[in-house]
Design a protein around this motif. Structure first.
Motif, PDB file in Angstrom:
ATOM      1  N   UNK A  75       0.804  -1.210   0.000  1.00  0.00           N
ATOM      2  CA  UNK A  75       0.000   0.000   0.000  1.00  0.00           C
ATOM      3  C   UNK A  75       0.847   1.275   0.000  1.00  0.00           C
ATOM      4  N   UNK A  76       0.237   2.335  -0.498  1.00  0.00           N
ATOM      5  CA  UNK A  76       0.755   3.691  -0.349  1.00  0.00           C
ATOM      6  C   UNK A  76      -0.189   4.396   0.604  1.00  0.00           C
ATOM      7  N   UNK A  77       0.332   4.812   1.751  1.00  0.00           N
ATOM      8  CA  UNK A  77      -0.561   5.239   2.832  1.00  0.00           C
ATOM      9  C   UNK A  77       0.113   6.226   3.770  1.00  0.00           C
ATOM     10  N   UNK A  78      -0.712   6.868   4.603  1.00  0.00           N
ATOM     11  CA  UNK A  78      -0.248   7.715   5.696  1.00  0.00           C
ATOM     12  C   UNK A  78      -0.765   7.128   7.000  1.00  0.00           C
ATOM     13  N   UNK A  79       0.120   6.970   7.971  1.00  0.00           N
ATOM     14  CA  UNK A  79      -0.239   6.499   9.308  1.00  0.00           C
ATOM     15  C   UNK A  79       0.057   7.594  10.321  1.00  0.00           C
ATOM     16  N   UNK A  80      -0.834   7.759  11.302  1.00  0.00           N
ATOM     17  CA  UNK A  80      -0.614   8.780  12.322  1.00  0.00           C
ATOM     18  C   UNK A  80       0.205   8.238  13.488  1.00  0.00           C
ATOM     19  N   UNK A  81       0.348   9.040  14.516  1.00  0.00           N
ATOM     20  CA  UNK A  81       1.201   8.655  15.653  1.00  0.00           C
ATOM     21  C   UNK A  81       0.683   7.437  16.400  1.00  0.00           C
ATOM     22  N   UNK A  82      -0.610   7.200  16.290  1.00  0.00           N
ATOM     23  CA  UNK A  82      -1.206   6.028  16.943  1.00  0.00           C
ATOM     24  C   UNK A  82      -1.135   4.784  16.051  1.00  0.00           C
ATOM     25  N   UNK A  83      -0.509   4.907  14.890  1.00  0.00           N
ATOM     26  CA  UNK A  83      -0.396   3.778  13.983  1.00  0.00           C
ATOM     27  C   UNK A  83      -1.637   3.514  13.170  1.00  0.00           C
ATOM     28  N   UNK A  84      -2.558   4.469  13.152  1.00  0.00           N
ATOM     29  CA  UNK A  84      -3.798   4.315  12.398  1.00  0.00           C
ATOM     30  C   UNK A  84      -3.599   4.795  10.964  1.00  0.00           C
ATOM     31  N   UNK A  85      -4.173   4.068  10.013  1.00  0.00           N
ATOM     32  CA  UNK A  85      -4.139   4.487   8.615  1.00  0.00           C
ATOM     33  C   UNK A  85      -5.156   5.613   8.438  1.00  0.00           C
ATOM     34  N   UNK A  86      -4.673   6.800   8.123  1.00  0.00           N
ATOM     35  CA  UNK A  86      -5.557   7.954   7.974  1.00  0.00           C
ATOM     36  C   UNK A  86      -5.751   8.342   6.516  1.00  0.00           C
ATOM     37  N   UNK A  87      -4.975   7.748   5.616  1.00  0.00           N
ATOM     38  CA  UNK A  87      -5.144   7.969   4.176  1.00  0.00           C
ATOM     39  C   UNK A  87      -4.449   6.837   3.450  1.00  0.00           C
ATOM     40  N   UNK A  88      -5.063   6.366   2.359  1.00  0.00           N
ATOM     41  CA  UNK A  88      -4.444   5.301   1.584  1.00  0.00           C
ATOM     42  C   UNK A  88      -5.029   5.289   0.179  1.00  0.00           C
ATOM     43  N   UNK A  89      -4.164   5.036  -0.804  1.00  0.00           N
ATOM     44  CA  UNK A  89      -4.637   4.849  -2.168  1.00  0.00           C
ATOM     45  C   UNK A  89      -5.245   3.455  -2.320  1.00  0.00           C
ATOM     46  N   UNK A  90      -6.152   3.270  -3.267  1.00  0.00           N
ATOM     47  CA  UNK A  90      -6.663   1.925  -3.537  1.00  0.00           C
ATOM     48  C   UNK A  90      -5.524   0.974  -3.895  1.00  0.00           C
ATOM     49  N   UNK A  91      -5.623  -0.258  -3.446  1.00  0.00           N
ATOM     50  CA  UNK A  91      -4.605  -1.251  -3.756  1.00  0.00           C
ATOM     51  C   UNK A  91      -4.616  -1.575  -5.246  1.00  0.00           C
ATOM     52  N   UNK A  92      -3.422  -1.835  -5.775  1.00  0.00           N
ATOM     53  CA  UNK A  92      -3.203  -2.268  -7.149  1.00  0.00           C
ATOM     54  C   UNK A  92      -3.704  -1.252  -8.178  1.00  0.00           C
ATOM     55  N   UNK A  93      -3.601   0.025  -7.842  1.00  0.00           N
ATOM     56  CA  UNK A  93      -3.919   1.084  -8.793  1.00  0.00           C
ATOM     57  C   UNK A  93      -2.852   2.171  -8.689  1.00  0.00           C
ATOM     58  N   UNK A  94      -2.210   2.542  -9.782  1.00  0.00           N
ATOM     59  CA  UNK A  94      -1.294   3.690  -9.727  1.00  0.00           C
ATOM     60  C   UNK A  94      -2.063   4.940  -9.307  1.00  0.00           C
ATOM     61  N   UNK A  95      -1.387   5.819  -8.614  1.00  0.00           N
ATOM     62  CA  UNK A  95      -2.058   7.039  -8.179  1.00  0.00           C
ATOM     63  C   UNK A  95      -1.125   7.940  -7.402  1.00  0.00           C
ATOM     64  N   UNK A  96      -1.662   9.065  -6.971  1.00  0.00           N
ATOM     65  CA  UNK A  96      -0.915  10.062  -6.204  1.00  0.00           C
ATOM     66  C   UNK A  96      -1.714  10.386  -4.959  1.00  0.00           C
ATOM     67  N   UNK A  97      -1.096  10.209  -3.806  1.00  0.00           N
ATOM     68  CA  UNK A  97      -1.719  10.511  -2.526  1.00  0.00           C
ATOM     69  C   UNK A  97      -1.190  11.840  -2.024  1.00  0.00           C
ATOM     70  N   UNK A  98      -2.085  12.787  -1.764  1.00  0.00           N
ATOM     71  CA  UNK A  98      -1.737  14.083  -1.205  1.00  0.00           C
ATOM     72  C   UNK A  98      -2.269  14.166   0.213  1.00  0.00           C
ATOM     73  N   UNK A  99      -1.474  14.757   1.101  1.00  0.00           N
ATOM     74  CA  UNK A  99      -1.854  14.785   2.513  1.00  0.00           C
ATOM     75  C   UNK A  99      -1.326  16.061   3.148  1.00  0.00           C
ATOM     76  N   UNK A 100      -2.190  16.746   3.883  1.00  0.00           N
ATOM     77  CA  UNK A 100      -1.787  17.958   4.595  1.00  0.00           C
ATOM     78  C   UNK A 100      -1.264  17.558   5.968  1.00  0.00           C
TER      79      UNK A 100
END
Length: 254
Positions: free
Chosen positions: A216-241
């Motif tokens: 996966x391409x994803x963002x995890x927070x300090x608690x280890x929770x996934x707070x943003x993720x691209x769909x699996x097996x699809x090229x893409x660009x994840x933007x996160x503030x």
């Protein structure tokens, strides 16, 4: 609250085709720049491919001080986000699995993978854990298997950083990929909880020779929770503030 927009690319796999990889990276970087990203992360081994056979790795490796790599840098955008990209490096005959940090076509630093899999014996392990900054955002780098080791994340935390950049290449035999599909974020989440760091990952996707890469391409927070993720097996660009000094943030998948 101050925030920095960060981005991660989930890309096709490019193997021994630097020109195609560069063309793809330049296109993704243009999209990230248009969306205001200050940092853009690419996968492990992105530039030449994740090649662990020594002969293949030597054939495509770049000496970062060479004219050949200077020509590669000249292809990078002269505006837009800082780029962090995986490649195969050679220095004085030694091979490294490396992430380079490039700002407007200028190499500003590198990180060499410190923890190597048994299949990565062609490479030498890196010894340093540098940190980097964009404004108020301080970050360090892990490459894929590094995140299985608490000390790799702890070194980044000790430097006063708030974010781990995780470059990965999880192109695996399908049966193994299916087993590990949900484990990547789980392991990375442990590092976040141990250190209080956030993490953003970038991975390849697609299928090749009986292998598959989900991400996966994803963002995890300090608690280890996934707070943003691209769909699996699809090229893409994840933007996160990314929040500098705060807990709240916003995801903008593209």
């Amino acid at each position: 609250m101050r925030s920095v927009r960060i981005a991660a690319a989930q890309t096709p796999e490019f193997r021994e085709d630097v020109e195609a990889a560069l063309d793809h990276a330049i296109g993704v970087a243009a999209r990230a720049e248009a969306d205001g990203a200050a940092l853009l992360l690419f996968p492990e081994g992105f530039l030449q491919g994740y090649l662990t056979d020594e002969a293949s790795a030597r054939r495509v490796a770049f000496d970062l001080a060479s004219a050949e790599f200077a020509a590669v840098l000249d292809r990078f955008p002269k505006s837009g986000p800082v780029l962090v990209m995986g490649l195969i490096e050679i220095e004085e005959g030694r091979l490294f699995n490396t992430a380079v940090v490039v700002e407007q076509g200028v190499l500003i630093g590198r990180y060499r993978k410190a923890h190597l899999l048994s299949g990565e014996q062609a490479f030498e392990a890196g010894k340093e854990s540098p940190h980097f900054a964009i404004g108020d955002l301080r970050y360090g780098i892990n490459i894929c298997y590094d995140t299985n080791f608490p000390e790799a994340a702890q070194k980044i935390a000790a430097l006063g950083a708030s974010l781990i950049l995780c470059l990965s290449n999880n192109m695996m035999p399908r049966e193994k990929a299916d087993i590990f599909k949900r484990l990547h974020n789980a392991v990375r989440g442990e590092r976040c909880r141990e250190t209080g760091l956030w993490l953003i990952s970038s991975d390849v996707t697609g299928e090749r020779d009986g292998r598959i890469a989900w991400g996966p391409t994803a963002v995890l927070n300090r608690q280890g929770q996934v707070v943003a993720q691209l769909p699996l097996e699809e090229p893409g660009l994840l933007l996160f503030d990314f929040p500098c000094g705060g807990q709240e943030a916003g995801a903008r998948p593209k």
